[in-house]
Scaffold this motif. Structure first.
Motif, short mmCIF file in Angstrom:
data_model
loop_
_atom_site.label_atom_id
_atom_site.label_comp_id
_atom_site.label_asym_id
_atom_site.label_seq_id
_atom_site.Cartn_x
_atom_site.Cartn_y
_atom_site.Cartn_z
N GLN A 261 0.84 -1.20 0.00
CA GLN A 261 0.00 0.00 0.00
C GLN A 261 0.88 1.26 0.00
N MET A 262 1.96 1.23 0.81
CA MET A 262 2.88 2.37 0.85
C MET A 262 3.52 2.60 -0.51
N ALA A 263 3.89 1.48 -1.17
CA ALA A 263 4.54 1.59 -2.49
C ALA A 263 3.57 2.17 -3.51
N VAL A 264 2.31 1.76 -3.44
CA VAL A 264 1.30 2.29 -4.36
C VAL A 264 1.12 3.79 -4.10
N ASP A 265 1.02 4.17 -2.82
CA ASP A 265 0.84 5.59 -2.48
C ASP A 265 2.03 6.42 -2.95
N GLN A 266 3.24 5.87 -2.72
CA GLN A 266 4.46 6.62 -3.08
C GLN A 266 4.62 6.82 -4.57
N THR A 267 4.24 5.82 -5.36
CA THR A 267 4.51 5.87 -6.80
C THR A 267 3.28 6.25 -7.62
N GLY A 268 2.09 6.10 -7.03
CA GLY A 268 0.85 6.34 -7.77
C GLY A 268 0.56 5.23 -8.77
N ILE A 269 1.32 4.11 -8.66
CA ILE A 269 1.13 2.99 -9.60
C ILE A 269 0.20 1.97 -8.94
N LYS A 270 -0.87 1.61 -9.64
CA LYS A 270 -1.84 0.68 -9.03
C LYS A 270 -1.83 -0.71 -9.66
N GLN A 271 -0.88 -0.93 -10.57
CA GLN A 271 -0.73 -2.29 -11.11
C GLN A 271 0.29 -3.02 -10.26
N VAL A 272 -0.11 -4.12 -9.67
CA VAL A 272 0.75 -4.84 -8.74
C VAL A 272 0.90 -6.29 -9.20
N ALA A 273 2.14 -6.69 -9.48
CA ALA A 273 2.39 -8.04 -10.01
C ALA A 273 3.16 -8.84 -8.97
N ILE A 274 2.65 -10.02 -8.62
CA ILE A 274 3.24 -10.84 -7.55
C ILE A 274 3.92 -12.07 -8.14
N GLY A 275 5.04 -12.47 -7.57
CA GLY A 275 5.70 -13.71 -8.00
C GLY A 275 6.40 -14.37 -6.83
N GLY A 276 6.99 -15.55 -7.06
CA GLY A 276 7.66 -16.29 -5.98
C GLY A 276 6.70 -17.30 -5.37
N GLY A 277 7.27 -18.31 -4.70
CA GLY A 277 6.48 -19.42 -4.16
C GLY A 277 5.36 -19.02 -3.20
N VAL A 278 5.58 -17.95 -2.43
CA VAL A 278 4.56 -17.53 -1.45
C VAL A 278 3.32 -16.96 -2.15
N ALA A 279 3.43 -16.66 -3.45
CA ALA A 279 2.26 -16.20 -4.21
C ALA A 279 1.18 -17.28 -4.26
N ALA A 280 1.55 -18.52 -3.88
CA ALA A 280 0.55 -19.60 -3.84
C ALA A 280 -0.38 -19.44 -2.65
N ASN A 281 0.02 -18.63 -1.68
CA ASN A 281 -0.75 -18.52 -0.43
C ASN A 281 -2.17 -18.01 -0.69
N SER A 282 -3.14 -18.74 -0.15
CA SER A 282 -4.54 -18.37 -0.45
C SER A 282 -4.91 -17.05 0.23
N GLY A 283 -4.26 -16.77 1.36
CA GLY A 283 -4.54 -15.52 2.06
C GLY A 283 -4.08 -14.30 1.28
N ILE A 284 -2.88 -14.36 0.70
CA ILE A 284 -2.39 -13.19 -0.06
C ILE A 284 -3.25 -13.00 -1.31
N ARG A 285 -3.69 -14.10 -1.88
CA ARG A 285 -4.55 -14.01 -3.06
C ARG A 285 -5.86 -13.32 -2.71
N ALA A 286 -6.42 -13.66 -1.54
CA ALA A 286 -7.68 -13.05 -1.11
C ALA A 286 -7.48 -11.56 -0.83
N ARG A 287 -6.35 -11.22 -0.19
CA ARG A 287 -6.07 -9.81 0.11
C ARG A 287 -5.93 -8.98 -1.17
N LEU A 288 -5.27 -9.56 -2.17
CA LEU A 288 -5.07 -8.83 -3.43
C LEU A 288 -6.41 -8.62 -4.14
N LYS A 289 -7.24 -9.63 -4.07
CA LYS A 289 -8.57 -9.53 -4.70
C LYS A 289 -9.37 -8.41 -4.02
#
Ligand code: KG4
Ligand code: ZN
Length: 342
Positions: A261-289
């Motif tokens: 959220q801080m990075a989005v506020d700082q840059t004004g960029i709202k496209q967020v791309a996630i990668g790495g093994g932890v991207a499988a986590n169902s909780g992070i997926r729900a938060r991003l949605k």
């Protein structure tokens, strides 16, 4: 006249996965990954054993990747490989193999930064997935990395923040270990968390300036918490595993989402791309949605096999560099510490 097709063979050996892939432009024809099971019994990656296993695996894995792609090695246009960052002994195997093969086939050699590859994996052709457009924010979260990067174009990236100690996957795995769960514990924490109350227990969040992360304090506070509770009730973990996992996961996700959220506020960029093994986590997926719905973000997660360590992501960078004529000299050496953009 049709332009000749370019075939890139890519090799990844930075940690404990030996992988080879064949790409035709941005299309993955094969992506073979030999995961080293030997580390499970040690509860983490043992570097010396990893390099030995790479040495055993690399030739069969490359043969398999070529066979699956139905490509003869003489048809290859270039060899791409992970130069770093990673474990030196592991990187040396892939680097030496790639150099020799490129020399033998008389084709260009292309070095790839593993962290850039996690990000550019979003550009692998996948008809079911939209791709981010420039500029976008990338967050790479795995057992080895935690990083937020501003991506201006394929080859212009700026690290905005990264972990000062443990990676987020390590935070999951080490917490799981304290609960007596086997390695790697991240997927199990995710599984039990689904059944528990995320507000059952409170763990302190680190105070780290800017967009950097720290996860080692969390591990220590979980250790003390479990020691305290099991003194009172030896069956505490067993009886509360779902709630403990849900609370630990909740804390970790709060940390990740606050920084994003801080990075989005700082840059004004709202496209967020996630990668790495932890991207499988169902909780992070729900938060991003949720962030898509409530904050208007656009979020991207590649197919899971391109999130964990794999050679297809090395191949996509190989192809993009091939198109720009960014080739590597045979005098190249592996680089264990290799910052994005350096
Ligand atoms: O990208 P990866 O396969 O390997 C590297 O570390 O490079 O990531 C593995 C990490 C491990 O720490 C594992 O526990 C974590 O990703 N992981 C998860 C989940 N699936 C894998 N962590 C939380 N929830 C998951 N579902
Ligand atoms: Zn990785």
């Amino acid at each position: 006249m049709t332009a000749t097709k370019k075939y890139i063979l890519a090799i990844e050996s930075s940690c404990d996965d030996t992988s080879a892939a064949v790409l035709c432009h941005t299309n993955v024809l094969s992506n073979v990954v030999a995961t080293q099971e030997i580390h499970k019994q040690y509860g983490g990656v043992v570097p010396e054993l990893a390099s030995r296993a790479h040495q055993q695996n690399i030739v069969p894995v490359v043969h398999q990747a070529l066979a699956k792609a139905n490509i003869d090695k003489k048809e290859l246009s270039a060899i791409a490989f992970t130069r770093g960052p990673g474990l030196m002994g592991s990187l040396l195997v892939g680097t030496s193999f790639a150099k020799s093969l490129a020399l033998g086939l008389n084709v260009p050699l292309i070095e790839v930064n593993h962290m850039e590859a996690h990000i550019l994996a979003h550009f692998i052709e996948d008809e079911n997935k939209p791709q981010p457009t420039f500029p976008f924010l990338a967050m790479t979260i795995s057992g080895g990395h935690t990083q937020i990067v501003k991506v201006t174009d394929h080859f212009t990236m700026e690290v905005l923040g990264e972990t000062l100690d443990d990676a987020v996957g390590e935070a999951f795995d080490k917490s799981a270990k304290l609960m007596g769960l086997p390695y790697p514990g991240g997927p199990l924490v995710d599984k039990y968390a689904k059944l528990g109350n995320p507000n059952a227990f409170d763990f302190p969040k680190p105070k780290v300036d800017g967009l950097n992360f720290s996860f080692s304090g969390l591990k220590t506070s979980i250790l003390y918490f479990l020691q305290r509770e099991t003194q009172k009730n030896p069956k505490f973990v067993e009886e509360n595993i779902n709630d403990i996992c849900a609370s630990v996961q909740h804390t970790i996700l709060d940390i990740l989402m606050e920084k994003l959220q801080m990075a989005v506020d700082q840059t004004g960029i709202k496209q967020v791309a996630i990668g790495g093994g932890v991207a499988a986590n169902s909780g992070i997926r729900a938060r991003l949605k949720e962030a898509e719905e409530t904050l208007g973000w656009q979020t991207f997660i590649p197919k899971f096999e391109y999130c964990t360590d794999n050679a297809a992501m090395i191949g996509i960078v190989g192809y993009l560099k091939f198109e720009k004529g960014k080739f590597t000299d045979q005098s190249v050496a592996a680089k264990a510490r290799y910052a994005i953009g350096s």
